[in-house]
Motif scaffolding. Structure first.
Motif, mmCIF file in Angstrom:
data_model
loop_
_atom_site.group_PDB
_atom_site.id
_atom_site.type_symbol
_atom_site.label_atom_id
_atom_site.label_comp_id
_atom_site.label_asym_id
_atom_site.label_seq_id
_atom_site.Cartn_x
_atom_site.Cartn_y
_atom_site.Cartn_z
ATOM 1 N N ARG A 62 38.809 -12.537 -13.788
ATOM 2 C CA ARG A 62 39.950 -11.711 -14.174
ATOM 3 C C ARG A 62 40.458 -10.857 -13.007
ATOM 4 N NH1 ARG A 62 42.690 -10.691 -18.510
ATOM 5 N NH2 ARG A 62 41.359 -12.034 -19.768
ATOM 6 N N ASN A 63 39.585 -10.486 -12.078
ATOM 7 C CA ASN A 63 40.005 -9.653 -10.941
ATOM 8 C C ASN A 63 40.352 -10.481 -9.701
ATOM 9 O OD1 ASN A 63 37.494 -10.561 -10.236
ATOM 10 N ND2 ASN A 63 36.617 -8.526 -9.818
ATOM 11 N N SER A 64 40.542 -11.790 -9.873
ATOM 12 C CA SER A 64 40.863 -12.651 -8.729
ATOM 13 C C SER A 64 42.194 -12.257 -8.096
ATOM 14 C CB SER A 64 40.932 -14.116 -9.174
ATOM 15 O OG SER A 64 41.395 -14.941 -8.115
ATOM 16 N N THR A 65 42.251 -12.332 -6.781
ATOM 17 C CA THR A 65 43.502 -12.023 -6.053
ATOM 18 C C THR A 65 44.109 -13.272 -5.417
ATOM 19 O OG1 THR A 65 42.217 -11.529 -4.049
ATOM 20 C CG2 THR A 65 42.722 -9.680 -5.530
ATOM 21 N N LEU A 66 43.590 -14.448 -5.781
ATOM 22 C CA LEU A 66 44.076 -15.686 -5.164
ATOM 23 C C LEU A 66 45.410 -16.162 -5.739
ATOM 24 C CD1 LEU A 66 40.738 -17.726 -4.910
ATOM 25 C CD2 LEU A 66 41.972 -16.527 -3.085
ATOM 26 N N GLY A 67 45.765 -15.688 -6.901
ATOM 27 C CA GLY A 67 47.044 -16.072 -7.492
ATOM 28 C C GLY A 67 47.130 -17.539 -7.873
ATOM 29 N N LEU A 68 46.023 -18.115 -8.336
ATOM 30 C CA LEU A 68 46.028 -19.531 -8.719
ATOM 31 C C LEU A 68 46.907 -19.769 -9.950
ATOM 32 C CD1 LEU A 68 42.210 -20.333 -8.357
ATOM 33 C CD2 LEU A 68 44.058 -20.955 -6.774
ATOM 34 N N THR A 69 47.668 -20.861 -9.884
ATOM 35 C CA THR A 69 48.520 -21.234 -11.018
ATOM 36 C C THR A 69 48.398 -22.715 -11.362
ATOM 37 O OG1 THR A 69 50.401 -21.619 -9.544
ATOM 38 C CG2 THR A 69 50.222 -19.421 -10.548
ATOM 39 N N GLY A 70 47.635 -23.458 -10.570
ATOM 40 C CA GLY A 70 47.519 -24.893 -10.829
ATOM 41 C C GLY A 70 46.306 -25.495 -10.143
#
Length: 265
Positions: free
Chosen positions: A125-133
């Motif tokens: 939930r605190n990831s900063t990678l911004g994954l969308t796919g």
């Protein structure tokens, strides 16, 4: 033939005589098919839903007590092959059930498809990678990806198919961290020990520590189906059939839907 008739007549006369003088003929008690102890071997992804269904079943069937073994479908299949006293098996893929059926280890006419699911990508939930796919997993800033071991964990099998069809399987190899069940994969992502993980939609739904960032197109992997069947070696086949029928009841299906499962047709 005449001797058999004489014996039958004598037997009937003796029974009548005993009744006449007050003796009671006690017949053997019928075996109660609704009184048994069951062991259900079920895919790990089913645990929360089935644990909620269990008291509903036992309330409706007070003579049947149920225990559970939740794990990856591959090890459960192997346990049944090795003689574990399992009464009903619910797999997260058809592969394991097919293997048992080919070995005559399930009662074939009890096999039914119970549920469906979908494959998703989750991140802490605190990831900063911004994954969308899923394709972004090949990016250099993604270092560790958790997925089930494809040979024993159906979710891993589906994930491998997906990555191969996306053409990124080879690129992801150095990053992969294999889990021994889909719940193990989820835990790895929850703890931050992986940048992302591939689990079922139902697993992502129960965790407040991960975010679902993508859903895999269903045409890029084998359909996710949960078959169930009574195990041939079960000593409680009638009770196991009763349990299987309950899982297909409206009451049980309402619980499965609440956890995000689809109902197999």
């Amino acid at each position: 033939m005449k001797r058999r008739r004489i014996l039958a007549l004598l037997g009937g006369f003796l029974a009548a005589l005993l009744l006449a003088i007050g003796f009671k003929i006690v017949m053997p008690a019928a075996v109660d098919a609704q009184s048994a102890r069951l062991l259900i071997a079920a895919a790990a992804s089913l645990q929360n839903a089935i644990e909620e269904i269990d008291p509903l079943f036992e309330s409706a069937n007070p003579g049947i007590i149920v225990s559970y073994n939740f794990a990856a479908s591959g090890p459960l299949q192997q346990q049944i092959e090795q003689g574990a006293p399992v009464d009903l098996f619910i797999s997260a893929a058809v592969r394991q059930m097919n293997a048992l059926q080919e070995g005559n280890l399930i009662v074939s006419n009890t096999r039914r498809n119970l549920l469906t699911n979908s494959l998703v990508l989750v991140a802490p939930r605190n990831s900063t990678l911004g994954l969308t796919g899923f394709r972004q997993l090949a990016n250099s800033d993604v270092e560790r990806i958790s997925m089930g071991e494809p040979r024993s964990v159906p979710a891993g099998q589906y994930a491998e198919e997906l990555f191969r069809n996306l053409g990124i399987w080879d690129q992801l190899q150095p990053k992969l961290v294999f889990g021994n069940s889909v719940r193990n994969v989820l835990g790895t992502v929850e703890s931050g020990n992986a940048d992302a993980g591939v689990v079922y939609a139902t697993d992502a739904r129960i965790s407040a520590q991960v975010t679902q960032v993508a859903t895999a197109p269903s045409d890029l992997h084998t359909p996710i189906v949960y078959p169930m069947a009574v195990v041939a070696a079960s000593r409680n086949q009638q009770a196991a059939r009763t349990y299987a029928r309950f899982l297909r009841s409206r009451q049980a299906q309402a619980v499965f839907r609440r956890y995000g499962f689809g109902i197999a047709s």
